[in-house]
Motif scaffolding. Structure first.
Motif, mmCIF file in Angstrom:
data_model
loop_
_atom_site.group_PDB
_atom_site.id
_atom_site.type_symbol
_atom_site.label_atom_id
_atom_site.label_comp_id
_atom_site.label_asym_id
_atom_site.label_seq_id
_atom_site.Cartn_x
_atom_site.Cartn_y
_atom_site.Cartn_z
ATOM 1 N N GLN A 178 0.809 -1.210 0.000
ATOM 2 C CA GLN A 178 0.000 0.000 0.000
ATOM 3 C C GLN A 178 0.847 1.266 0.000
ATOM 4 O O GLN A 178 0.506 2.244 -0.641
ATOM 5 N N ARG B 65 -6.047 1.497 7.929
ATOM 6 C CA ARG B 65 -5.235 1.366 6.723
ATOM 7 C C ARG B 65 -4.380 2.614 6.587
ATOM 8 O O ARG B 65 -4.860 3.735 6.728
ATOM 9 N N THR C 298 -6.280 -0.437 -2.167
ATOM 10 C CA THR C 298 -5.970 -1.851 -1.961
ATOM 11 C C THR C 298 -5.586 -2.539 -3.257
ATOM 12 O O THR C 298 -4.756 -3.438 -3.259
#
Length: 522
Positions: free
Chosen positions: A201, A474, A507
């Motif tokens: 990522q 995230r 993602t």
């Protein structure tokens, strides 16, 4: 009129509020912010006229919708900022754009430079293959690096950890020099214990191969060449730091009829019959309950689940085990910096031109340092005669470092500056200021491997939307956090209940940051 409750006034929360109010008049929007400032980790702290950027935020995206949004809020400069004018430097200007010397509502264009400080020498980040790199490494080490990389190309590791991810892209020697110690300092865990998903990522396509490809693209002047985020050479930046954007956004939200409640810590989310129907927040020693038809949460998903009723124990355990890394920084004001500027970039006072520098020195605890003078000349009260720096440290809330007093922590940072040769003596320091950020970095270990299970459970609640860095656990950049809110608002307005589009931001390997990427995009 339906009521939308938004938890958090950072990039994701404020973007959601703005988009809802801008695109519809059918919603009452309330935003709950735990602190008295906007922007979350993207806030700007003003200390005696010197501004601090929490963590350093370059504004660069390959998502057209994000670029258009930024341009609407802060138009690109139409004239050079102060330091470019004084030094005769060039930067991008847009005809008809605002003059940063005459107005504050302007987005500057800044040259990007981040380097690694290793063995008291500078190395480009990402690592370049120019003569100075070879000179600083030494010919013998360069050969070892080269053969190590070739070996990694032939004998690919199965990527079970972040260590495997880095070695496959840079070779074991470069990994041990420039990734292993820094990563362990950042996360408090060895890279062999961290999921490779973090690299996928954050580092994406960056590798020795990508560096070589970028070099060849420059040499042969390849048109419309794709460029990795870590390889960009110019970026946008608000005149008064990233927090300026979110202060303006918050003001616009209120102008459009939204309500922002500050110093309101959300402690409970109320669930009934499979839907969320309200929340409870603490303020001034009391608790207030607010009902709502939708909840958009950018608060740490760990805290969201902990404070929500009706959550099955298996999902509560996953949430409670999600790890975070906290952040402390000390702003240090000095009259000069010892580091010599050996680049071709001119700077006021002859300081090194870096935006931030990664510290790879095992004898200190410092992770990075920023030079705010180089982010924007307007971040520093006396740009001609002082250097305003930010020393960055990574820790865990409640540990030895976090528990230090501001005075003790600041003194520790200053002593490390002396140890690294940045200044001659602690007496060189004119002033310093300490800031702390809880849950700054969602981490990819412990129960994170079960995050998909938690996400699937949360998606069964049709009117609950998790957005942003902490809302989704995230490590998103600003643009990705904004995109989660763009997608959320689209779903609410259309009645779409499938939330895959929201969770899929940042993602997919070829997501927005890789799409339509032409060199020069903001």
């Amino acid at each position: 009129m339906q009521k939308v409750l938004i938890i958090g006034a950072g990039p994701a929360g404020l973007t959601a509020a703005y988009e809802l109010l801008d695109k519809s008049r059918d919603f009452e929007v309330l935003v709950f912010e735990e602190s008295d400032r906007f922007g979350g980790i993207s806030r700007t702290v003003n200390y005696k006229g010197n501004r601090m950027d929490m963590g350093g935020h370059r504004f660069f995206s390959k998502v057209p919708e994000v670029n258009e949004w930024w341009e609407k809020m802060l138009p690109t400069q139409g004239a050079m900022p102060y330091d470019d004018v004084v030094l005769g430097r060039e930067s991008t200007v847009v005809a008809g754009g605002p003059d940063p010397e005459k107005t504050d509502r302007v987005m500057l264009r800044r040259n990007r430079l981040s380097r690694i400080f290793f063995n008291a020498k500078f190395f480009d980040y990402p690592i370049s293959l120019k003569f100075e790199t070879i000179k600083n490494m030494g010919f013998g080490t360069t050969l070892v690096v080269g053969f190590s990389y070739l070996k990694s190309m032939i004998f690919k590791r199965k990527e079970n950890s972040l260590e495997d991810f880095y070695i496959n892209r840079f070779g074991k020697k470069l990994y041990s020099m420039f990734f292993e110690n820094y990563t362990e300092n950042l996360w408090g865990r060895h890279p062999s214990e961290i999921s490779p998903e973090w690299g996928a990522q954050r580092v994406k396509g960056l590798s020795i191969k990508a560096v070589l490809k970028d070099i060849s693209g420059k040499l042969f002047r390849k048109k419309n060449r794709k460029v990795e985020t870590s390889l960009i050479e110019e970026f946008a930046y608000p005149k008064l730091g990233p927090g300026q954007l979110w202060d303006l956004t918050a003001a616009d939200v209120e102008k459009m009829g939204g309500r922002i409640i500050k110093n309101a810590k959300v402690v409970n989310v109320i669930q009934k019959d499979g839907r969320v129907c309200g929340l409870v927040y603490e303020q001034n020693g009391g608790r207030v309950t607010v009902e709502g038809d939708y909840i958009i949460s950018s608060m740490p998903v760990k805290d969201l689940v902990e404070g929500m009723n009706g959550v099955p124990e298996q999902y509560r355990k996953i949430a409670s085990g999600l790890p975070y890394r906290d952040y402390m920084t000390v702003g240090v004001l000095i009259p000069r910096l010892n580091l010599k500027n050996e680049t071709k970039t001119k700077t006021i006072g002859g300081i090194v031109p870096d935006n931030w520098v990664y510290v790879h020195d095992r004898s200190v605890k410092m992770g990075r340092f920023q030079i705010y003078n180089n982010w924007s000349p307007y971040m520093v009260k006396n740009i001609e005669n002082t250097v305003w720096m930010g020393l960055e440290y990574f820790c865990n809330e409640g540990d030895e470092m976090w528990s230090m007093t501001d005075e003790a922590f600041g003194r520790m940072g200053v002593s490390e500056m002396v140890k690294m040769g940045l200044i001659n003596s602690e007496s060189d320091v004119l002033d310093f200021h300490v800031e702390r950020v809880k849950k700054a970095y969602p981490a990819y270990f412990d129960t994170y491997e079960h995050m998909d299970e938690l996400r699937d459970y949360l998606n069964t609640i049709p009117n609950l939307f998790c957005v942003g860095r902490n809302g989704q656990h995230r490590y998103n950049n600003i643009d990705h956090s904004m995109c989660t809110s763009f997608e959320t608002v689209k779903n609410i307005l259309s009645g779409e209940t499938n939330k895959d589009n929201i969770w899929n931001v940042n993602t997919e390997k070829e997501y927005h940051e890789e799409k339509e990427a032409a060199h020069g995009n903001k």
